[in-house]
Design an enzyme around this catalytic site. Structure first.
Site, PDB file in Angstrom:
ATOM      1  CG  LEU A 145      -2.093  -0.903   1.359  1.00  0.00           C
ATOM      2  CD1 LEU A 145      -2.742  -1.045   2.651  1.00  0.00           C
ATOM      3  CD2 LEU A 145      -3.025  -0.855   0.104  1.00  0.00           C
ATOM      4  CG  ASP A 146       0.392   4.553  -2.729  1.00  0.00           C
ATOM      5  OD1 ASP A 146       1.068   3.481  -3.377  1.00  0.00           O
ATOM      6  OD2 ASP A 146      -0.503   4.875  -3.407  1.00  0.00           O
ATOM      7  CB  ILE A 147       3.664   6.513   2.372  1.00  0.00           C
ATOM      8  CG1 ILE A 147       4.178   6.791   3.752  1.00  0.00           C
ATOM      9  CG2 ILE A 147       3.289   7.633   1.425  1.00  0.00           C
ATOM     10  CD1 ILE A 147       5.624   7.589   3.927  1.00  0.00           C
ATOM     11  CE  LYS A 174      -2.652   7.171  -3.535  1.00  0.00           C
ATOM     12  NZ  LYS A 174      -1.349   7.149  -2.657  1.00  0.00           N
TER      13      LYS A 174
END
Ligand code: URA
Length: 231
Positions: free
Chosen positions: A100-102, A186
């Protein structure tokens, strides 16, 4: 599994240290001294060190409720990693099954079982991931059809695989995808002229993020959760 990996998984020893110990002749496989680190060990083999049986390593499986600010890599010099939230031995043996992204929160699966990890992450295995998405602008109803048909992401040559979008409120939706391209969600919303403001993953395959887990908490997966992923 190779003998050096087998011993390394059940001890705190690195593969290099295990190789050194093997050279001393202290390790036997089926009562015969074995110095070969690449020797294949199957369930039927008995491995002993100085006459003591080394029980086969048990695979570990965890779910973590990832907070924002943590990165899904094993080491990072600038940010804390999700592995730092685990109070477990042999952290270096654990792998993150799908990043997962930050700034994304939610369900992260962590394991030392490479095949299981592959079954969760490989796009060919069609393991679905569900996200709750909050967007900057209202979500156009046609986005449902666009995502279901597949959209072209910036820099890609093939459209995304069919994805299921359920609009919950004007700018909130549930999105289920079976791929894990870089920044996929995104980029999908960017492809239809919108922007993701908040992203939370709440399900991978049949494994749902436990509501009792606070941000940053984790627990072992149940046997049913582990076996829900077909390896
Ligand atoms: N898609 C994204 O864009 N970010 C994530 O963290 C996961 C999926």
């Amino acid at each position: 599994m190779r003998l050096d990996k087998y011993i390394s998984q059940i001890s705190d020893l690195s593969r290099k240290e295990v190789k050194r110990i093997l050279k001393t002749g202290l390790v036997t496989v089926n009562e015969e001294v074995c110095k070969d680190p690449s020797r294949h060990i199957s369930d039927a083999d008995t491995v002993c060190a100085e006459g003591e049986r080394l029980e086969p390593p048990c695979a570990r499986y965890f779910m973590l409720h990832k907070p924002a600010g943590y990165v899904c890599v094993t080491k990072d010099k600038d940010h804390p990693t999700v592995l730092e939230l685990l109070d477990e031995p042999n952290l270096d043996k654990l792998q993150i099954a799908g990043r997962l992204d930050i700034d994304t929160t939610g369900l992260v699966l962590i394991t030392d079982d490479g095949k299981w990890n592959h079954a969760v992450t490989s796009p060919k295995r069609d393991c679905k991931k569900t996200y709750l998405v909050t967007t900057l602008r209202d979500i156009e109803p046609e986005t449902i059809n666009k995502f279901s048909a597949g959209v072209m992401l910036d820099g890609e040559f093939k459209p995304t695989l069919p994805a299921e979008l359920e609009i919950l409120f004007a700018n909130e939706a549930k999105l289920t995808i079976s791929e894990g391209k870089y920044h996929q969600v995104k980029r999908m919303f960017a492809a239809v002229g919108n922007k993701v403001e908040e992203l939370h993953r709440n399900q991978v395959g049949e494994i749902v993020l436990d509501e009792d887990l606070e941000l940053g908490d984790y627990r072992e997966l149940s046997a049913d959760e582990v076996s829900s992923v077909k390896v």
